[in-house]
Design an enzyme around this catalytic site. Structure first.
Site, PDB file in Angstrom:
ATOM      1  N   GLY A  15       0.823  -1.296  -0.119  1.00 11.02           N
ATOM      2  CA  GLY A  15       0.078   0.031  -0.162  1.00 11.02           C
ATOM      3  C   GLY A  15       0.860   1.202  -0.095  1.00 11.02           C
ATOM      4  O   GLY A  15       1.963   1.553   0.549  1.00 11.02           O
ATOM      5  N   ARG A  76       1.552  -4.835  -5.607  1.00 13.78           N
ATOM      6  CA  ARG A  76       1.416  -6.164  -4.956  1.00 13.78           C
ATOM      7  C   ARG A  76       1.836  -6.984  -6.078  1.00 13.78           C
ATOM      8  O   ARG A  76       1.546  -7.021  -7.226  1.00 13.78           O
ATOM      9  CB  ARG A  76      -0.104  -6.349  -4.293  1.00 13.78           C
ATOM     10  N   ASP A 107       3.809  -4.667   6.690  1.00 12.34           N
ATOM     11  CA  ASP A 107       4.378  -6.107   6.987  1.00 12.34           C
ATOM     12  C   ASP A 107       4.352  -6.986   5.867  1.00 12.34           C
ATOM     13  O   ASP A 107       5.144  -7.765   5.949  1.00 12.34           O
ATOM     14  CB  ASP A 107       3.722  -6.485   8.146  1.00 12.34           C
ATOM     15  N   THR A 130       3.410   2.843   5.910  1.00 10.03           N
ATOM     16  CA  THR A 130       2.096   2.415   5.789  1.00 10.03           C
ATOM     17  C   THR A 130       1.218   3.506   6.891  1.00 10.03           C
ATOM     18  O   THR A 130       1.449   3.829   7.618  1.00 10.03           O
ATOM     19  CB  THR A 130       1.945   1.042   6.379  1.00 10.03           C
ATOM     20  N   ASP A 132      -1.248   2.421   8.075  1.00 10.05           N
ATOM     21  CA  ASP A 132      -2.165   1.915   9.008  1.00 10.05           C
ATOM     22  C   ASP A 132      -1.503   1.933  10.481  1.00 10.05           C
ATOM     23  O   ASP A 132      -2.146   1.589  11.443  1.00 10.05           O
ATOM     24  CB  ASP A 132      -2.296   0.366   8.656  1.00 10.05           C
ATOM     25  N   ASP A 134       0.403  -0.231  11.879  1.00  7.95           N
ATOM     26  CA  ASP A 134       0.185  -1.286  12.664  1.00  7.95           C
ATOM     27  C   ASP A 134       1.378  -2.269  12.669  1.00  7.95           C
ATOM     28  O   ASP A 134       1.121  -3.330  12.599  1.00  7.95           O
ATOM     29  CB  ASP A 134      -0.803  -2.146  12.020  1.00  7.95           C
ATOM     30  N   ARG A 176      -7.328  -0.668   7.151  1.00  3.78           N
ATOM     31  CA  ARG A 176      -7.392  -2.235   6.962  1.00  3.78           C
ATOM     32  C   ARG A 176      -7.847  -2.903   8.423  1.00  3.78           C
ATOM     33  O   ARG A 176      -8.746  -2.600   8.847  1.00  3.78           O
ATOM     34  CB  ARG A 176      -5.958  -3.049   6.448  1.00  3.78           C
TER      35      ARG A 176
HETATM   36  P1  ADP Z   1       1.814  -4.423   2.698  1.00  4.93           P
HETATM   37  O1  ADP Z   1       3.464  -4.235   2.471  1.00  4.93           O
HETATM   38  O2  ADP Z   1       1.495  -2.826   2.518  1.00  4.93           O
HETATM   39  O3  ADP Z   1       1.527  -4.753   3.823  1.00  4.93           O
HETATM   40  P2  ADP Z   1       1.147  -6.487   0.938  1.00  4.93           P
HETATM   41  O4  ADP Z   1       0.644  -7.288   2.300  1.00  4.93           O
HETATM   42  O5  ADP Z   1       0.196  -6.534  -0.099  1.00  4.93           O
HETATM   43  O6  ADP Z   1       1.415  -5.144   1.350  1.00  4.93           O
HETATM   44  O7  ADP Z   1       2.696  -7.170   0.637  1.00  4.93           O
HETATM   45  C1  ADP Z   1       3.114  -6.425  -0.500  1.00  4.93           C
HETATM   46  C2  ADP Z   1       3.816  -7.613  -1.541  1.00  4.93           C
HETATM   47  O8  ADP Z   1       5.096  -8.238  -0.704  1.00  4.93           O
HETATM   48  C3  ADP Z   1       3.126  -8.682  -1.960  1.00  4.93           C
HETATM   49  O9  ADP Z   1       2.337  -8.369  -2.816  1.00  4.93           O
HETATM   50  C4  ADP Z   1       3.947  -9.739  -2.103  1.00  4.93           C
HETATM   51  O10 ADP Z   1       4.724  -9.493  -3.538  1.00  4.93           O
HETATM   52  C5  ADP Z   1       4.999  -9.554  -0.907  1.00  4.93           C
HETATM   53  N1  ADP Z   1       4.829 -10.575  -0.064  1.00  4.93           N
HETATM   54  C6  ADP Z   1       3.909 -10.376   1.147  1.00  4.93           C
HETATM   55  N2  ADP Z   1       3.961 -11.388   1.775  1.00  4.93           N
HETATM   56  C7  ADP Z   1       4.941 -12.348   1.270  1.00  4.93           C
HETATM   57  C8  ADP Z   1       5.255 -13.783   1.514  1.00  4.93           C
HETATM   58  N3  ADP Z   1       4.836 -14.412   2.675  1.00  4.93           N
HETATM   59  N4  ADP Z   1       6.191 -14.086   0.741  1.00  4.93           N
HETATM   60  C9  ADP Z   1       6.726 -13.680  -0.510  1.00  4.93           C
HETATM   61  N5  ADP Z   1       6.410 -12.105  -0.601  1.00  4.93           N
HETATM   62  C10 ADP Z   1       5.405 -11.570   0.023  1.00  4.93           C
END
Ligand code: ADP
Length: 327
Positions: A15, A76, A107, A130, A132, A134, A176
């Site tokens: 995000g 993402r 995260d 972020t 959020d 969090d 979120r």
């Molecule tokens: P944020 O960083 O805002 O929490 P996301 O949860 O969408 O956003 O995670 C961003 C990107 O990080 C995902 O689209 C993916 O490419 C990568 N990612 C997240 N979790 C994993 C995982 N367990 N293994 C590998 N890549 C991951």
């Protein structure tokens, strides 16, 4: 002793959050100042896999500290969840000799960075970006301050019209599955109640309190709901209250994506600059796979996997203060 980094990559992932540009600028300028080469990776892990990576110089980050969004774009990326995807990403870094990575995101992005650095010998440093707020191991995340101020400004405007019509507004804010934007904006705008995922809300008690305040002619015009609240967000809470209080004039407003955009606040620019600076310092000092946070105004380095596993602790203290101040 870990080997010395010489070329680093920087990316923004997941995000978007206002202030990410200030962090990118700080990473690039600190790296160049210390004689490192810097590469920008476009659209997070997608750019790593698709080889959308470019050389950055000091001018690449000119005139961006005040801009929302992220010049590196964000995304993402499903393919990064697969070992094949991560191998492609590694090969694209390796062919340029990139031997350190700074990941600005939430995260999920740190989860990805943690996996990547377990598989390949590239130290990754996370910067919490972020809205959020969090993430464990830091008092602040880049973008939260701007987002919550945007929410406060919008809610103040809603209150004016609510007041003019004696209406009760249920306002949904982002976050979120975290309730910080709702909690902070609710307190700062004098809300009657905030609904957050981290705490149970007793609807019966709320209806009783609203009815009692109506009887003593206390004007109540605002309830703030986190989008990830257990009832399902602003529309759901509005529906329940309309059913329970058919005579009240209740409206719902969903603030939405305006909370992500706009110029970052001074505070977000400051923490982004500081975290960006220390992310590069961390790589220079041989730190591996940590997130750069700020706790009690001191830099705090926490392993990426801890940052991912642990939740930022939500304090009930503010919920109690809000209840007392709304009485
Ligand atoms: P944020 O960083 O805002 O929490 P996301 O949860 O969408 O956003 O995670 C961003 C990107 O990080 C995902 O689209 C993916 O490419 C990568 N990612 C997240 N979790 C994993 C995982 N367990 N293994 C590998 N890549 C991951």
């Amino acid at each position: 002793m870990s080997k010395k980094v010489t070329k680093i990559g920087v990316l923004t992932s997941g995000g978007d959050a206002p202030g990410m540009n200030a962090a990118v600028r700080a990473v690039v300028r600190t790296a160049i100042y210390n004689g490192l080469e810097v590469y920008g990776v476009v659209r997070g892990y997608t750019g790593m896999i698709e080889d959308d990576i470019y050389h950055m110089d000091s001018k690449s980050v000119a005139n961006i500290i005040q801009r929302g969004g992220t010049i590196l774009k964000t995304a993402r990326c499903k393919e990064f969840f697969t070992p094949e995807g991560r191998l492609k990403a590694y090969n694209n870094l390796a062919k340029r000799g990139i031997d350190g990575l700074v990941v600005i995101g939430g995260d999920g992005s740190f989860n990805g960075a943690q996996r990547f650095s377990n598989e390949f010998d590239i130290p990754c440093i996370g910067i919490p970006g972020t809205i959020d707020k969090d993430i464990a191991g830091t008092d602040y995340t880049i973008g939260f301050d701007t987002a919550v101020n945007t929410a406060v400004n919008a809610i103040d405007k809603i209150r004016d019209t609510a007041d003019a019509h004696d209406r009760l507004f249920v306002v949904e804010v982002m976050g979120r599955d975290a309730g910080y934007i709702a909690l902070h904006s609710g307190i700062a705008t004098g809300a009657e109640k905030v609904f957050v995922p981290e705490a149970q809300t007793d609807i019966d008690e709320l209806v009783a309190s609203l009815t009692e305040k109506e009887r003593r002619k206390k004007l109540v015009n605002l309830i703030v709901v986190a989008e990830g609240d257990k009832f399902g967000g602003g529309n759901e809470v509005g529906k329940i209250l309309k059913e329970r209080m058919p005579n009240a004039d209740i409206r719902v407003s969903i603030l939405g994506h305006i909370q992500r955009g706009g110029a970052p606040s001074c505070f977000d620019r400051l923490i982004a600059s500081r975290m960006g600076y220390y992310a590069v310092e961390s790589l220079l000092h041989g730190r591996h796979n940590v997130m750069v946070g700020i706790v009690n105004d001191q830099m705090n380095y926490i392993p990426l996997d801890t940052a991912v596993k642990e939740k930022h602790i939500f304090s009930d203290e503010w919920l109690h203060i809000l209840k007392v101040l709304a009485s």
